[in-house]
Write a protein that holds these residues in place. Structure first.
Motif, PDB file in Angstrom:
ATOM      1  N   GLN A  59      -0.739   4.204   0.371  1.00 63.69           N
ATOM      2  CA  GLN A  59      -1.617   5.233   0.927  1.00 63.69           C
ATOM      3  C   GLN A  59      -0.961   6.012   2.059  1.00 63.69           C
ATOM      4  O   GLN A  59      -1.183   7.221   2.204  1.00 63.69           O
ATOM      5  CB  GLN A  59      -2.923   4.595   1.417  1.00 63.69           C
ATOM      6  N   TRP A  60      -0.134   5.349   2.849  1.00 57.71           N
ATOM      7  CA  TRP A  60       0.422   6.027   4.018  1.00 57.71           C
ATOM      8  C   TRP A  60       1.589   6.938   3.653  1.00 57.71           C
ATOM      9  O   TRP A  60       1.716   8.033   4.176  1.00 57.71           O
ATOM     10  CB  TRP A  60       0.813   4.977   5.064  1.00 57.71           C
ATOM     11  N   ASP A  99      -0.080   9.860   2.005  1.00 61.32           N
ATOM     12  CA  ASP A  99      -0.735  10.699   3.008  1.00 61.32           C
ATOM     13  C   ASP A  99       0.281  11.576   3.732  1.00 61.32           C
ATOM     14  O   ASP A  99       0.064  12.783   3.915  1.00 61.32           O
ATOM     15  CB  ASP A  99      -1.468   9.815   4.018  1.00 61.32           C
ATOM     16  N   SER A 148       0.839  -1.200   0.000  1.00 64.59           N
ATOM     17  CA  SER A 148       0.000   0.000   0.000  1.00 64.59           C
ATOM     18  C   SER A 148       0.870   1.245   0.000  1.00 64.59           C
ATOM     19  O   SER A 148       1.815   1.357   0.788  1.00 64.59           O
ATOM     20  CB  SER A 148      -0.917   0.015   1.224  1.00 64.59           C
ATOM     21  N   SER A 165      -2.100   9.134  -8.707  1.00 62.77           N
ATOM     22  CA  SER A 165      -2.896   8.362  -7.756  1.00 62.77           C
ATOM     23  C   SER A 165      -2.224   7.013  -7.515  1.00 62.77           C
ATOM     24  O   SER A 165      -1.374   6.565  -8.312  1.00 62.77           O
ATOM     25  CB  SER A 165      -4.305   8.128  -8.291  1.00 62.77           C
ATOM     26  N   GLU A 166      -2.590   6.354  -6.426  1.00 59.55           N
ATOM     27  CA  GLU A 166      -2.037   5.027  -6.159  1.00 59.55           C
ATOM     28  C   GLU A 166      -2.384   4.064  -7.287  1.00 59.55           C
ATOM     29  O   GLU A 166      -1.545   3.256  -7.709  1.00 59.55           O
ATOM     30  CB  GLU A 166      -2.549   4.494  -4.826  1.00 59.55           C
TER      31      GLU A 166
END
Length: 408
Positions: free
Chosen positions: A343-344, A347, A341, A382-383
């Motif tokens: 996302q972190w 973020d 992932s 984006s991811e």
């Protein structure tokens, strides 16, 4: 422990996550340790299959690459492989120690010194100090080298680099290698950016994905079979296999594989949060929740309701953001991951007030295996868009990987 019991019984692999610091773990400092009998699964590690490899060591002068995870399990505890083989009168001549050391007391990245093991009197040769590959002189006098280290299946986790360099040295020395296989807790998927040749380092010596979905024995077969050792050479390789294991097996490490991977959550998050090692963001080092949280003093405090302060502790003498209040996220309740992932990391970058403070460019490139990932994050991809760029390389690797899988 009666030695004969090692030959007569099917040993159940113990499952217990130790949350206490390794410096306090008596298990790695004594010849045996008590563990919970309620936490067992029927997976038999190769080290327990003594009937399969003791005949290969009989009458041989043996070198062993080992760390605190190199153990033989038995009812209620375990013994270190080196201690067990010495008690079995195997002619062990020396121990080679990887990152964190033979008994596991060194920080990540900290040089490990040569020395003498206080329990056995055996010489210890560091493979994480002045040299990371055994010299030909260090292999002189050995008839075989045994490699037994618990891996976690992430490219920048340095034990597979040590394996590769040991295999290369032994190939040049015409010394056989025996790998005692262990389960991969992240062996159920393949994902992440693939290492590019121009960015290879000790954090990734081969062009494999960040998560490669192989046991350390399978990976050894791949290195040998694909001619990926130095100069395309091949080593006389034997892999002693696991029993009752598949890549979908749920596996809980009974001993932390390194000081900053204390439990299942840290291990499943490590492929994703390990990318923070190439940034100025703290990923839990200096706390008891290593790789289960992230944060930094330079992140926007108004975006987070969680904070913590890293302090020097066992396994991290000088953590990032030491003594500072770090704003970020607590991930300690996370479930098992099935993908890498982003996302972190994304973020944290988005909420960093001064973007120039975020990346340690060289370090991030070495961890990611490519300079492209940093550029994509900075450019606002984006991811989903980033992961789409991984797919061609992932499919190509899976075809190579398939040839060397031992387990379903």
């Amino acid at each position: 422990m009666p030695i004969l019991s090692l030959f007569k019984s099917t040993v159940l692999l113990l499952v217990l996550v130790f949350s206490s610091c390794m410096g306090q773990q008596k298990e790695t400092e004594s010849s045996s340790a008590e563990v919970s009998k309620d936490s067992i699964v029927e997976i038999k590690v190769a080290a327990n299959r003594t009937e399969s490899y003791l005949p290969l060591l009989k009458g041989k002068k043996v070198g062993i690459v080992a760390n605190p995870t190199s153990v033989i399990f038995h009812d209620g505890g375990y013994t270190h492989l080196v201690d067990s083989l010495v008690s079995l009168k195997v002619d062990v001549k020396k121990v080679f120690a990887p990152e964190h050391g033979f008994r596991g007391q060194a920080d990540a990245g900290e040089h490990v010194k040569d020395g003498v093991d206080s329990q056995t009197g055996l010489p210890i040769i560091s493979l994480y100090g002045k040299n990371r590959k055994p010299s030909q002189e260090q292999l002189d006098g050995l008839d075989v080298v045994v490699f037994d280290i618990q891996d976690v299946g992430v490219r920048f986790y340095t034990y597979i680099a040590t394996l590769q360099l040991v295999m290369e040295a032994c190939a040049a020395h015409n010394t056989p290698v025996i790998v005692l296989d262990r389960p991969n807790p992240n062996g159920h998927y393949v994902d992440g950016p693939t290492m590019e040749k121009e960015h290879t380092s000790f954090l990734g010596l081969t062009t494999i994905p960040l998560v490669y979905g192989m046991t350390i024995g399978e990976y050894a077969q791949l290195l040998n079979g694909e001619g990926w050792l130095e100069n395309g050479q091949k080593v006389d390789l034997t892999v002693v296999q696991l029993e009752n294991y598949t890549h979908d097996s749920e596996y809980h490490l009974p001993i932390r594989p390194s000081p900053n991977l204390p439990n299942d959550v840290s291990i499943t998050l490590y492929p994703s949060l390990g990318l923070f090692e190439g940034t100025n963001v703290n990923a839990g080092r200096g706390t008891e929740y290593q790789f289960q949280r992230y944060g930094a003093s330079f992140m926007d405090s108004t975006e987070y309701d969680f904070s913590y302060v890293p302090e020097p502790n066992f396994g991290s003498k000088s953590p990032k953001e030491e003594g500072k209040t770090c704003f970020g996220k607590d991930l300690s309740k996370s479930s098992t991951m099935h993908e890498v992932s982003l996302q972190w990391v994304m973020d944290a970058y988005e909420n960093t007030l001064d973007k120039s403070k975020f990346f340690l460019t060289s370090g991030f490139t070495k961890h990611a295996g490519t300079a492209l990932l940093q550029q994509q994050i900075e450019d606002g991809f984006s991811e989903e868009e980033i992961k789409a760029t991984w797919q061609e390389d992932l499919e190509a690797f899976k075809k190579i990987r398939e040839k060397y899988l031992i387990y379903n």
